[in-house]
Design a protein around this motif. Sequence first.
Motif, PDB file in Angstrom:
ATOM      1  N   ALA A  21       1.170  -1.444  -0.121  1.00  0.00           N
ATOM      2  CA  ALA A  21      -0.515   0.085   0.023  1.00  0.00           C
ATOM      3  C   ALA A  21       0.906   1.078  -0.650  1.00  0.00           C
ATOM      4  O   ALA A  21       1.800   1.727   0.973  1.00  0.00           O
ATOM      5  CB  ALA A  21      -1.055   0.308   0.969  1.00  0.00           C
ATOM      6  N   ALA A  49      -0.175   3.707  -1.754  1.00  0.00           N
ATOM      7  CA  ALA A  49      -0.693   5.277  -2.171  1.00  0.00           C
ATOM      8  C   ALA A  49      -1.567   6.014  -0.627  1.00  0.00           C
ATOM      9  O   ALA A  49      -1.346   5.705   0.031  1.00  0.00           O
ATOM     10  CB  ALA A  49      -2.180   4.543  -2.542  1.00  0.00           C
ATOM     11  N   VAL A  74      -3.782   7.465   0.662  1.00  0.00           N
ATOM     12  CA  VAL A  74      -5.349   7.695   0.590  1.00  0.00           C
ATOM     13  C   VAL A  74      -6.033   8.985   0.987  1.00  0.00           C
ATOM     14  O   VAL A  74      -4.895   9.157   2.437  1.00  0.00           O
ATOM     15  CB  VAL A  74      -6.031   6.415   1.527  1.00  0.00           C
ATOM     16  CG1 VAL A  74      -7.530   6.693   1.050  1.00  0.00           C
ATOM     17  CG2 VAL A  74      -5.199   4.969   0.203  1.00  0.00           C
ATOM     18  N   GLU A 121     -12.539   4.862   4.722  1.00  0.00           N
ATOM     19  CA  GLU A 121     -11.903   4.114   5.529  1.00  0.00           C
ATOM     20  C   GLU A 121     -10.851   3.520   5.543  1.00  0.00           C
ATOM     21  O   GLU A 121     -10.109   3.885   4.266  1.00  0.00           O
ATOM     22  CB  GLU A 121     -12.822   2.576   5.212  1.00  0.00           C
ATOM     23  CG  GLU A 121     -13.103   1.588   6.220  1.00  0.00           C
ATOM     24  CD  GLU A 121     -14.057   0.287   4.972  1.00  0.00           C
ATOM     25  OE1 GLU A 121     -14.148  -0.908   5.935  1.00  0.00           O
ATOM     26  OE2 GLU A 121     -14.932   1.132   4.520  1.00  0.00           O
ATOM     27  N   ILE A 173      -7.739   1.440   4.159  1.00  0.00           N
ATOM     28  CA  ILE A 173      -7.919   0.548   2.297  1.00  0.00           C
ATOM     29  C   ILE A 173      -6.737  -0.350   3.223  1.00  0.00           C
ATOM     30  O   ILE A 173      -7.460  -1.602   3.802  1.00  0.00           O
ATOM     31  CB  ILE A 173      -7.167   1.108   1.542  1.00  0.00           C
ATOM     32  CG1 ILE A 173      -8.059   1.763   0.618  1.00  0.00           C
ATOM     33  CG2 ILE A 173      -6.835  -0.426   0.898  1.00  0.00           C
ATOM     34  CD1 ILE A 173      -7.858   2.534   0.035  1.00  0.00           C
ATOM     35  N   LEU A 174      -5.490   0.291   3.235  1.00  0.00           N
ATOM     36  CA  LEU A 174      -4.527  -1.293   4.598  1.00  0.00           C
ATOM     37  C   LEU A 174      -5.332  -2.117   5.465  1.00  0.00           C
ATOM     38  O   LEU A 174      -5.363  -3.187   5.334  1.00  0.00           O
ATOM     39  CB  LEU A 174      -2.952  -0.669   4.834  1.00  0.00           C
ATOM     40  CG  LEU A 174      -2.141  -1.489   5.120  1.00  0.00           C
ATOM     41  CD1 LEU A 174      -1.530  -2.588   4.838  1.00  0.00           C
ATOM     42  CD2 LEU A 174      -0.863  -0.561   5.263  1.00  0.00           C
ATOM     43  N   PHE A 210       3.528   1.874   3.977  1.00  0.00           N
ATOM     44  CA  PHE A 210       4.569   3.275   4.055  1.00  0.00           C
ATOM     45  C   PHE A 210       3.999   4.295   4.902  1.00  0.00           C
ATOM     46  O   PHE A 210       2.254   4.457   5.144  1.00  0.00           O
ATOM     47  CB  PHE A 210       4.282   3.896   2.538  1.00  0.00           C
ATOM     48  CG  PHE A 210       4.789   3.364   1.643  1.00  0.00           C
ATOM     49  CD1 PHE A 210       5.205   1.808   1.635  1.00  0.00           C
ATOM     50  CD2 PHE A 210       6.197   3.492   1.440  1.00  0.00           C
ATOM     51  CE1 PHE A 210       6.053   1.081   0.250  1.00  0.00           C
ATOM     52  CE2 PHE A 210       7.412   3.231   0.806  1.00  0.00           C
ATOM     53  CZ  PHE A 210       6.868   1.845  -0.190  1.00  0.00           C
ATOM     54  N   LYS A 221       2.820   2.743  13.735  1.00  0.00           N
ATOM     55  CA  LYS A 221       1.505   2.085  12.558  1.00  0.00           C
ATOM     56  C   LYS A 221       1.628   0.224  12.106  1.00  0.00           C
ATOM     57  O   LYS A 221       0.726   0.041  11.979  1.00  0.00           O
ATOM     58  CB  LYS A 221       2.280   3.433  11.163  1.00  0.00           C
ATOM     59  CG  LYS A 221       0.961   3.318  10.737  1.00  0.00           C
ATOM     60  CD  LYS A 221       1.378   4.299   9.560  1.00  0.00           C
ATOM     61  CE  LYS A 221       1.300   6.324  10.138  1.00  0.00           C
ATOM     62  NZ  LYS A 221       1.758   7.162   9.609  1.00  0.00           N
ATOM     63  N   LYS A 233      -1.419  -1.349  11.920  1.00  0.00           N
ATOM     64  CA  LYS A 233      -1.824  -1.889  11.486  1.00  0.00           C
ATOM     65  C   LYS A 233      -2.355  -3.421  11.682  1.00  0.00           C
ATOM     66  O   LYS A 233      -2.836  -4.145  10.183  1.00  0.00           O
ATOM     67  CB  LYS A 233      -1.542  -1.522  10.087  1.00  0.00           C
ATOM     68  CG  LYS A 233      -2.303   0.103  10.000  1.00  0.00           C
ATOM     69  CD  LYS A 233      -1.830   1.044   8.802  1.00  0.00           C
ATOM     70  CE  LYS A 233      -2.145   1.818   8.715  1.00  0.00           C
ATOM     71  NZ  LYS A 233      -2.793   2.907   7.819  1.00  0.00           N
TER      72      LYS A 233
HETATM   73  O1  C5P Z   1      -2.150   6.103   8.838  1.00  0.00           O
HETATM   74  P1  C5P Z   1      -1.573   6.658   7.727  1.00  0.00           P
HETATM   75  O2  C5P Z   1      -2.937   7.307   6.900  1.00  0.00           O
HETATM   76  O3  C5P Z   1      -0.724   7.293   7.804  1.00  0.00           O
HETATM   77  O4  C5P Z   1      -0.791   4.899   7.116  1.00  0.00           O
HETATM   78  C1  C5P Z   1      -0.511   5.455   5.536  1.00  0.00           C
HETATM   79  C2  C5P Z   1      -0.021   3.813   5.198  1.00  0.00           C
HETATM   80  O5  C5P Z   1      -1.595   3.598   4.811  1.00  0.00           O
HETATM   81  C3  C5P Z   1       0.224   3.691   3.372  1.00  0.00           C
HETATM   82  O6  C5P Z   1       0.219   1.776   3.221  1.00  0.00           O
HETATM   83  C4  C5P Z   1      -1.195   4.041   3.032  1.00  0.00           C
HETATM   84  O7  C5P Z   1      -1.395   3.873   2.218  1.00  0.00           O
HETATM   85  C5  C5P Z   1      -2.367   3.265   3.917  1.00  0.00           C
HETATM   86  N1  C5P Z   1      -3.816   3.869   4.054  1.00  0.00           N
HETATM   87  C6  C5P Z   1      -4.711   3.237   3.247  1.00  0.00           C
HETATM   88  N2  C5P Z   1      -5.897   3.696   2.751  1.00  0.00           N
HETATM   89  C7  C5P Z   1      -6.085   4.444   4.464  1.00  0.00           C
HETATM   90  C8  C5P Z   1      -4.904   5.197   4.485  1.00  0.00           C
HETATM   91  C9  C5P Z   1      -3.389   5.053   4.485  1.00  0.00           C
HETATM   92  O8  C5P Z   1      -4.572   1.796   2.921  1.00  0.00           O
HETATM   93  N3  C5P Z   1      -7.425   5.319   4.644  1.00  0.00           N
END
Ligand code: C5P
Length: 225
Positions: free
Chosen positions: A93, A95, A97, A127, A129-130, A149, A163, A167
């Motif tokens: 992941a 992105a 987001v 939401e 995603i990761l 990331f 983190k 996660k």
């Molecule tokens: O919690 P944070 O947003 O800093 O975490 C970053 C990581 O979580 C990245 O790998 C990012 O692609 C993923 N992420 C996600 N969906 C979100 C927020 C972050 O997949 N809504």
Amino acid sequence: FQPKVLAGQHVVVTAGPTFEALDPIRGITNHSSGKMGFSIARAARDAGAEVTLIAGPVHLPTPRGVRRVDVKSAQDMLGATLQAVQTAAIFVATAAVADWRPATHSEHKIKKDGSGKPPVLHFVENEDILLTVAQGARAKGGDLFCVGFAAESENLVEHAKAKRERKGIPLLVGNIGPLTFGQDHNSLLLVDAKGVRELPRAPKLTLARELVAEIAARVPEYVRS
Ligand code: C5P
């Protein structure tokens, strides 16, 4: 020559920003260029993987031999990702987001109403995603290897460790500052259960190849554990 360390594996990568529409004309996004994610997709393909690249709005060519799914919003990205990871062994992941999206999407352009008062925007949280993918994989008892990331402006090591735990993923990669949006070079911090390791400053494609090798080395152990 690239050793085919991921031969036969399906790798899913998210990359780029998301775009959260306010109305047909406007929306909220961020400065992610997608370069790191596209480099990882290319490096994984070169390592023999079958790669699905789920891309937010970016201006980058699709790496040869990579299946690309274009999305706009975080909700679109979540849907495309949940579908793609069903057959995946590895999920990366990258992105950026959007954490929030406007609570309402106006069908028509939001106009000035002449009162001189700007509109008040309301947001709802997107939401993660990761987190959703990692939790779903664990609930199914699967061994999908998830990589996250982190881009932080301070205390990268502490934030990256926290983190990774939050996660529930085996590997978290920190972007070592300064913020690297759009740049061709980066340096990365790898955080896993054993500790922390730095991949020194290099072109993003070089780092992507090193990261793919690190992931490939960890996957068999993860599957067994
Ligand atoms: O919690 P944070 O947003 O800093 O975490 C970053 C990581 O979580 C990245 O790998 C990012 O692609 C993923 N992420 C996600 N969906 C979100 C927020 C972050 O997949 N809504």
